[in-house]
Design an enzyme around this catalytic site. Structure first.
Site: not given
Ligand code: KIV
Length: 294
Positions: A69-70, A141, A210
């Site tokens: 979700d980044s 996730k 993280e």
């Molecule tokens: O959203 C994402 O890219 C993540 C990673 C930073 C692990 O959760």
């Protein structure tokens, strides 16, 4: 059911390899990831949000592609991941899945459950996870320990592989008071360890750690017996590593986290940079604990 990709018509835009490209490695599966962990082979994970970059990452040998979700930050220009919707996630997962089928289709595809898609109830979480699986994900996730443990168990019991996420959990950035290192105090470290064990017991097969101290991540990694830790800003002793693709390609619009390496330096192109990342993680050369002295 996903629709087959038409590879017969020529496109004036960037072309991807045809579906007939022979696979150069065996597809990554959950048992294979856990075997890698058991024999000490580092697991490589990279985010991707579209077909082209996903295909390139797959061809470069990345084990797991995370549609994180980044994407709220790197694709949508948001200041946090909180604004990303389930619809947004499904759109990007579908794009990535098509890209993988145009490449070797060997990477394991993980999709983030976005903010608000699992907060209400386990049933809401199941509906959201099912939508992501139908979009093409192999695993979902979700962030947090504590109450999310029962959600993880509920999904795993229903055949949905789950990756958990502890430490800095960006969906709760406002409650955490910013993008800060977590687990620094004795109490916070003990809580993180307890939560990691509970998530493993609930069936989480992977666990992203993280921005936690390297020593804490190493201890959690050594203690867990059937859950592979994947670190980001958590030192070198986790079972695998993940980076946000834009960061490791050096195209971050904001401040580059200090634990990131720009793999474009010295690389002839994106595929080479991703391959260098894979090799650096597999050989244990990246990350460098000096950069993680939280
Ligand atoms: O959203 C994402 O890219 C993540 C990673 C930073 C692990 O959760």
């Amino acid at each position: 059911m996903s629709t087959p990709v038409d590879t017969t018509s020529a496109s004036p835009y960037g072309t991807l390899p045809p579906t007939s490209t022979p696979a150069l490695r065996k597809p990554i599966s959950l048992p294979r990831l856990l075997e890698m962990r058991a024999r000490g082979e580092k697991i490589t994970m990279l985010t991707a949000y579209d077909a082209t970059f996903a295909a390139v990452a797959d061809a470069a040998g990345v084990d797991c592609i995370l549609v994180g979700d980044s994407l709220g930050m790197v694709c949508q220009g948001l200041s946090s991941t909180v604004g990303v919707t389930l619809q947004d996630m499904c759109y990007h997962v579908q794009s990535v899945e098509r890209g993988l089928r145009r490449s070797q289709a060997t990477a394991w595809l993980i999709a983030d459950m976005p903010y608000g898609s699992y907060l209400e109830s386990r049933e809401q979480a199941l509906r959201s996870a099912a939508a992501l699986m139908q979009a093409g994900a192999h695993m979902v996730k979700l962030e947090g320990g504590g109450w999310t443990t029962e959600t993880v168990r509920f999904l795993v019991e229903r055949g949905i592989p789950v990756c958990a996420h502890l430490g800095l959990t960006p969906q709760t950035v406002h409650a955490l008071g910013g993008y800060r290192v977590q687990g620094k105090s004795v109490e916070a470290a003990a809580l993180l360890k307890t939560q990691a064990h509970a998530l493993q017991d609930a069936g989480a097969a992977l666990l992203v750690l993280e921005m936690v101290p390297a020593a804490l991540a190493a201890e959690v990694t050594a203690e867990l017996t059937h859950c592979a830790t994947i670190g980001i800003g958590a030192g070198k002793d986790t079972a695998g590593q993940v980076l946000v693709m834009h960061d490791m390609l050096g195209v971050n619009l904001g401040r580059m986290p200090r634990f990131v390496r720009n793999f474009m330096t010295g690389a002839a192109g994106v595929r080479e940079a991703m391959h260098a990342y894979v090799q650096a993680v597999k050989s244990g050369e990246f990350p460098d604990n000096q950069l993680h002295a939280w």
